[in-house]
Design a protein around this motif. Structure first.
Motif, PDB file in Angstrom:
ATOM      1  N   ALA A  60       0.861  -1.183   0.000  1.00 28.26           N
ATOM      2  CA  ALA A  60       0.000   0.000   0.000  1.00 28.26           C
ATOM      3  C   ALA A  60       0.893   1.226   0.000  1.00 28.26           C
ATOM      4  O   ALA A  60       1.947   1.243   0.646  1.00 28.26           O
ATOM      5  CB  ALA A  60      -0.927   0.016   1.210  1.00 28.26           C
ATOM      6  N   VAL A  62       0.564   5.174   0.890  1.00 28.35           N
ATOM      7  CA  VAL A  62      -0.369   6.078   1.568  1.00 28.35           C
ATOM      8  C   VAL A  62       0.279   7.448   1.743  1.00 28.35           C
ATOM      9  O   VAL A  62       1.493   7.561   1.932  1.00 28.35           O
ATOM     10  CB  VAL A  62      -0.789   5.508   2.940  1.00 28.35           C
ATOM     11  N   PRO A  79      -2.011  -0.203   7.577  1.00 32.37           N
ATOM     12  CA  PRO A  79      -3.226   0.063   6.789  1.00 32.37           C
ATOM     13  C   PRO A  79      -4.273  -1.040   6.931  1.00 32.37           C
ATOM     14  O   PRO A  79      -3.948  -2.220   7.149  1.00 32.37           O
ATOM     15  CB  PRO A  79      -2.707   0.132   5.354  1.00 32.37           C
ATOM     16  N   TRP A  82      -5.290  -2.456   1.253  1.00 36.00           N
ATOM     17  CA  TRP A  82      -4.044  -2.632   0.526  1.00 36.00           C
ATOM     18  C   TRP A  82      -4.290  -2.425  -0.959  1.00 36.00           C
ATOM     19  O   TRP A  82      -5.364  -2.748  -1.475  1.00 36.00           O
ATOM     20  CB  TRP A  82      -3.447  -4.014   0.818  1.00 36.00           C
ATOM     21  N   ASP A  83      -3.285  -1.874  -1.648  1.00 38.18           N
ATOM     22  CA  ASP A  83      -3.457  -1.504  -3.056  1.00 38.18           C
ATOM     23  C   ASP A  83      -3.331  -2.671  -4.013  1.00 38.18           C
ATOM     24  O   ASP A  83      -3.789  -2.606  -5.149  1.00 38.18           O
ATOM     25  CB  ASP A  83      -2.416  -0.443  -3.441  1.00 38.18           C
ATOM     26  N   GLU A 107       4.901  10.288   0.653  1.00 35.61           N
ATOM     27  CA  GLU A 107       4.148   9.040   0.754  1.00 35.61           C
ATOM     28  C   GLU A 107       4.926   8.000   1.555  1.00 35.61           C
ATOM     29  O   GLU A 107       6.166   8.035   1.606  1.00 35.61           O
ATOM     30  CB  GLU A 107       3.848   8.475  -0.641  1.00 35.61           C
TER      31      GLU A 107
END
Length: 646
Positions: A60, A62, A79, A82-83, A107
């Motif tokens: 991720a 962020v 997090p 999750w991406d 980030e």
């Protein structure tokens, strides 16, 4: 005479954002995400059992709107979302990661993965290893902070035993399955907006600067060790048969803390006798040396042993002795590792004619080297496979070179191991950093006015700022990383020369830095200032010559016992259609065909070779491979074409 046309052609240009062609290597094309770089990462400290964690992780990215330091990083919340997935150890900016995303300085980059908890005895510990993470990170296991690390180029480890069995551990439903724990890693990397060590990375890449990358970029793995175990082992032999032994034993304590044997609370370690047994064998598996060394109260071993009539190591005959090291407690083996060593001496001294030269094993040795950036189109600073590392070394050996200058990068230990066993001398650079570089001070002035090379005192505050070394935090990180690099690589026989500063990038107090490295390692010559801004220290008068006749840059400039070397020259450019990152290029020269380019390169190398009779001690040709906009490599960036031997 200065070649003004070439100088003007090579002047840095303002770059627009460009998408690089997605070049791939044959190793990247064959990559299996379930079997990524599976080899044991530390060949000089190899145990039988380990588990690689390379492969698929959750990730991720962020945003963060506050200043980041190691304390605030350790307080970040893991997090909930999750991406996607990332292939470790490739940075998200690298094609092989599967992400293709630049992490910005505002980030945070997160990783997450479940690991199986191996069954272990009460006196064993679970050690989690990261070979390199760029740049600052905090590691969590089952939600608990196990530790932090700052620095993008050196390995580090955490004892996660107590964390892996605490928190929300998923206990196996059946006897056949194992319990699991969750590992999470939070990374922050300011890239070239900060002053930390970053090498040739830039968010706005171009010319001699390359794509920035972040996060995990070398292997992640774990192993189970005895509570008392060897943390390091350095074996370094010379041409006289003297074997220098340095080892450090650690006793892992509670809460994942690794402590030396004399720390209070480790009564069993203090009251027991520890001994290190070393067995050296030759290639026929015959015992050459068997020694038993007492471990000191601080968990350290420091000794000199002797081997009669040792086989010498050299690039022409890279002889290695196999080593088995056993740590014993009250005569019971508690840790066994496999390693290797070699016997060789590298030094700068005068030859019979009184000319300072590099000597290998007492004999003058002309350094024929190539600049090695260690970049890959699909992996960036991470080679797509172990075979890829071997390919570059063997290609340069077959081309007639005996040295690789690892440029502004600390490579994976497996690369040095391959240089050890294949026979390639390594000229190792420290990693550069500091603030934004001044083109005037680091490029234009020294290029136009060579008389300035020895007239710039790097000890003053004004000159620190001029060379982007004004940040005290940067200077501290550089010193610490330089020293840790020397300690880490000290036992590799291939390491022959250290470079401290290159072309003034973040340069400061070179004389003091030279003295500090000499105190750590007096067995290797030091190139204190490669290129320019010589401070009359180290073992070389080290110049870069891309724009003048080769004889003009160094002739007659030997000083006392320092050897004259061209630590960079050449850089002749040749684009290979279908194998370049961009439709335009950066490099020197203009050649209609690859055949014309080959003739020019061979002519330049022959001229450099001829200068040894006039006192030149060696050279480093630029460079092994094309890298992004640079097309001056002997190999194409994707390694699919050997331009030099085509």
């Amino acid at each position: 005479m200065l070649d003004i046309r070439r100088v003007l052609a090579s002047a840095p240009k303002k770059h627009t954002e460009e998408t690089l062609n997605p070049l791939t290597t044959v190793w990247g094309e064959a990559l299996d995400p379930s079997n990524v770089l599976p080899e044991y990462p530390r060949p000089r400290l190899r145990r039988e059992n380990y588990v690689t964690l390379n492969g698929t992780w959750d990730y991720a990215i962020v945003p963060v709107d506050s200043e980041i330091d190691v304390e605030t990083l350790a307080q970040q919340a893991i997090p909930f979302r999750w991406d996607g997935q990332i292939v470790v150890p490739f940075s998200p900016e690298a094609l092989l990661s599967g992400v293709g995303r630049t992490v910005q300085p505002n980030e945070l980059l997160w990783y997450r993965r479940k690991i199986e908890i191996p069954k272990a005895a009460d006196d064993q510990r679970l050690i989690l290893h990261f070979e390199a993470v760029d740049w600052m990170c905090a590691c969590f296991v089952n939600g608990g902070l196990v530790g932090t690390h700052v620095g993008g180029y050196l390995p580090f480890s955490f004892d996660i035993t107590d964390f892996a069995t605490a928190g929300e551990v998923e206990v196996a439903a059946t006897a056949e399955s194992a319990a699991t724990a969750e590992v999470a890693l939070c990374v922050w990397d300011p890239s070239d907006t900060g002053s930390q060590l970053r090498g040739k990375q830039r968010l706005s890449r171009g010319d001699i600067w390359y794509t920035a990358q972040s996060g995990i970029w070398q292997s992640v793995w774990y192993e189970v060790v005895s509570a008392a175990h060897l943390e390091s082992l350095t074996l370094k032999g010379d041409m006289f048969g003297v074997l220098e032994v340095k080892a450090n034993m650690q006793v892992s304590g509670r809460a994942g803390v690794q402590s030396s044997a004399q720390v209070s609370g480790q009564a069993s370690a203090q009251s027991s006798a520890f001994e290190l047994e070393l067995a050296l064998k030759d290639e026929l598996r015959q015992d050459v040396l068997l020694a038993k060394l007492l471990v000191g109260e601080a968990g350290e071993v420091s000794a000199e042993l002797h081997v009669d009539e040792p086989q010498f190591w050299s690039p022409e005959s890279p002889y290695l002795y196999t080593v088995e090291a056993t740590l014993r407690q009250d005569d019971v083996a508690v840790d066994t590792i496999h390693s290797f060593c070699a016997f060789r001496t590298v030094e700068v001294k005068r030859d019979e004619a009184g000319v300072p030269r590099v000597h290998l094993n007492g004999v003058p040795y002309f350094v024929r080297g190539v600049l090695d950036q260690g970049y890959w189109p699909d992996g960036l600073m991470t080679a797509p496979s172990d075979d890829a590392l071997v390919y570059d070394i063997e290609a340069m050996k077959s081309a007639g070179f005996n040295t690789l200058r690892k440029h502004i990068k600390i490579e994976s230990e497996r690369w040095y191991y391959h240089c050890d066993r294949l026979g390639m001398l390594v000229w190792q650079d420290c990693v550069s950093g500091g603030g934004a570089y001044s083109s005037w001070h680091t490029s234009q002035k020294p290029t136009l006015f060579s008389f300035t090379w020895g007239r710039f005192d790097d000890t003053t505050a004004n000159h620190h700022h001029a060379l982007s070394a004004g940040d005290e935090v940067y200077r501290k990180e550089w010193k610490e990383t330089c020293q840790e690099m020397v300690k880490l690589l000290d036992g590799h026989p291939s390491i022959g020369i250290w470079t401290l500063f290159n072309e003034g990038w973040g340069q400061f107090d070179a004389r003091a830095a030279t003295e500090a490295v000499c105190a750590l390692d007096a067995t290797r010559p030091i190139d204190a200032t490669s290129g320019w801004y010589d401070q009359d220290c180290g073992d070389f008068l080290s110049i870069h010559n891309y724009f003048r006749p080769l004889r003009a840059g160094w002739r007659g400039k030997q000083h006392e016992n320092r050897a004259a070397v061209m630590s960079e020259f050449g850089g002749l450019a040749q684009m290979t259609p279908g194998h370049t990152s961009l439709g335009h290029s950066y490099g020197y020269g203009d050649f209609a065909t690859v055949e014309d380019w080959q003739v020019a390169v061979q002519k330049l190398l022959a001229e450099a070779e001829s200068l040894q009779v006039e006192g030149l001690a060696g050279y480093i040709y630029t460079q092994v491979s094309d890298v992004e906009e640079e097309v001056n490599g002997l190999l194409t960036y994707d390694r699919k074409i050997n331009k030099f031997n085509r």
